[in-house]
Design a protein around this motif. Structure first.
Motif, PDB file in Angstrom:
ATOM      1  N   GLU A   1       3.713 -63.713 -10.175  1.00 48.62           N
ATOM      2  CA  GLU A   1       4.211 -64.319  -8.933  1.00 48.62           C
ATOM      3  C   GLU A   1       4.156 -63.309  -7.787  1.00 48.62           C
ATOM      4  OE1 GLU A   1       8.106 -66.818  -7.288  1.00 48.62           O
ATOM      5  OE2 GLU A   1       8.229 -65.710  -9.181  1.00 48.62           O
ATOM      6  N   GLN A   2       4.499 -62.063  -8.075  1.00 48.64           N
ATOM      7  CA  GLN A   2       4.393 -61.022  -7.057  1.00 48.64           C
ATOM      8  C   GLN A   2       2.936 -60.850  -6.625  1.00 48.64           C
ATOM      9  OE1 GLN A   2       6.861 -59.105  -5.629  1.00 48.64           O
ATOM     10  NE2 GLN A   2       8.563 -59.967  -6.789  1.00 48.64           N
TER      11      GLN A   2
ATOM     12  N   LEU B   1       8.023 -64.999  -0.863  1.00 50.07           N
ATOM     13  CA  LEU B   1       8.709 -65.048  -2.151  1.00 50.07           C
ATOM     14  C   LEU B   1      10.107 -65.633  -2.065  1.00 50.07           C
ATOM     15  CD1 LEU B   1       7.642 -61.512  -3.395  1.00 50.07           C
ATOM     16  CD2 LEU B   1       7.135 -63.641  -4.606  1.00 50.07           C
TER      17      LEU B   1
ATOM     18  N   PRO C   1      10.416 -58.314  -2.261  1.00 45.30           N
ATOM     19  CA  PRO C   1       9.203 -58.119  -3.067  1.00 45.30           C
ATOM     20  C   PRO C   1       9.257 -56.815  -3.855  1.00 45.30           C
ATOM     21  CG  PRO C   1       8.778 -57.504  -0.804  1.00 45.30           C
ATOM     22  CD  PRO C   1      10.178 -58.059  -0.828  1.00 45.30           C
TER      23      PRO C   1
ATOM     24  N   ALA D   1       1.863 -63.589  -4.221  1.00 45.62           N
ATOM     25  CA  ALA D   1       2.401 -63.419  -2.873  1.00 45.62           C
ATOM     26  C   ALA D   1       1.568 -62.426  -2.077  1.00 45.62           C
ATOM     27  CB  ALA D   1       3.858 -62.964  -2.937  1.00 45.62           C
TER      28      ALA D   1
END
Length: 399
Positions: free
Chosen positions: A43-44, A301, A305, A47
């Motif tokens: 997911e990071q 997000l 982050p 982003a």
């Protein structure tokens, strides 16, 4: 045009490569963990990639053609990652990038080497990925040695602050994956070089073990430093159990990974305070646009982050630069463009690939150290300098 990319984009638009002009989009592959135990890191990555694509394509993409990412989910497993790699190779994409876990990236690096296709690593830290490395594998993020080295910089600074001998003894606990073992090996190596003593080193299986027997054994050794290398869930369990058994130390140090995530603070609660962690990037690094990028990633997000998002951002702007300069999209020409990379002013730091200290095609960038203070990460050590006060760690009975 966003200010943080101005130096990069000027060079990008000045490139003379024309390969992209006949295409509707230029596609690159990204293998990451969209599902499974490492999905938080995937997911990071997403982003950072989203933010980078916005910037690159707003500035004209790759020689006037939009850049597009083709995602493949490795499901946090090696076999799925290798299937994903084969899928992307069969699509004849000019460049593939990935992944999160070193245990996944090592086999990927071997696969792309056999296929003689360029592979850009942007998060995995195991030294073995680029040491000795291969002609086809490039890494822009810091190797695992840097994760340990920056924390020893903190230890040395604390010895200077408190007097020589304040920190001398270390115990190490780490998972048995490729990354964790590589960082623990670096701890042993650097400790021997700098006059520290590793009293004991203990690995554990990835199954979420009960750490208390190990921690109680460590407690009997009265170490100055407890050095930990673990992924997300284990980092939280470790600190909560350290507090539970009352294992005191002058320094608790996390070798990035789970310790550098906001969820570490949320899950550990007050036990996270005073912990030092290595990290590869923060909003406080002295690179142009760092604070702006951090703000954008936080907006995407919906939370703070981690450095993994910045690494993914850097991978995309590097890919755009490389493909804009490549004479063609053949594997050999893309490899030559990677070798010629010279991006001195990126938000992640100066990016170029060189051979040094046994590494091959490795970007040379320093790591950063943070300390958790009142439930927040505070950058304390950057480029060999203490940049904020480093707080002493109180005994558990005094908190």
């Amino acid at each position: 045009m966003r200010r943080l990319l101005v130096p990069f984009l000027v060079a990008l638009m000045a490139s003379g490569a024309a390969t992209a002009l006949a295409q509707e989009s230029v596609k690159v592959g990204v293998i990451t963990s969209l599902t499974g135990r490492f999905a938080e890191f995937g997911e990071q990555h997403q982003a950072g990639i989203q933010a980078a694509l916005e910037d690159v394509n707003a500035a004209g993409g790759v020689n006037g053609v939009p850049l597009e990412v083709v995602y493949e989910d490795d499901t946090s497993e090696v076999n799925a990652a290798l299937t994903a790699a084969e899928t992307l190779v069969n699509q004849n994409l000019p460049l593939v990038m990935g992944a999160y876990s070193s245990s996944i990236t090592n086999p990927l690096a071997q696969y792309f080497t056999r296929q003689q296709r360029p592979f850009l690593v942007f998060t995995s830290g195991d030294d073995a990925i680029t040491r000795p490395g291969s002609d086809w594998v490039f890494r822009l993020n810091q190797p695992s040695y840097a994760y340990a080295d920056v924390l020893f910089g903190v230890f040395d600074a604390l010895n200077e602050q408190h007097g020589d001998g304040y920190l001398r003894t270390i115990v190490t606990i780490h998972g048995n994956g490729a990354f964790e073992v590589s960082v623990a090996d670096a701890v042993d190596e650097i400790a021997a070089q700098r006059g520290y003593t590793v009293l004991q080193r203990q690995d554990y299986d990835q199954s979420g073990a009960d750490f208390r027997p190990i921690l109680n054994r460590f407690k009997s050794l009265n170490p100055d430093v407890v050095f930990m290398v673990s992924y997300a869930a284990d980092s939280v369990a470790l600190m909560r159990q350290i507090a539970e058994v009352g294992l005191d130390a002058k320094v608790f140090a996390g070798g990035a990974a789970g310790f550098a995530l906001p969820n570490f603070i949320e899950g550990s609660g007050p036990a996270a305070d005073y912990v030092y962690t290595a990290t590869m990037w923060t909003k406080d690094v002295p690179y142009p646009g760092a604070q702006e990028l951090d703000d954008r990633l936080q907006a995407i997000l919906g939370r703070t982050p981690s450095y993994h998002a910045a690494q993914a951002y850097a991978a995309i702007i590097t890919a755009a630069d490389v493909l804009s300069r490549a004479a063609s999209f053949s594997p050999a020409d893309v490899r030559e463009a990677l070798l010629a990379t010279d991006m001195p002013d990126t938000v992640y730091g100066p990016i170029s690939f060189s051979d040094y200290a046994g590494y091959r095609n490795q970007a040379s960038l320093p790591a950063v150290a943070e300390q958790v203070v009142n439930g927040e990460f505070v950058t304390v050590y950057v480029n060999g300098e203490v940049v904020n006060e480093m707080l002493d760690t109180p005994a558990w009975t005094e908190r």
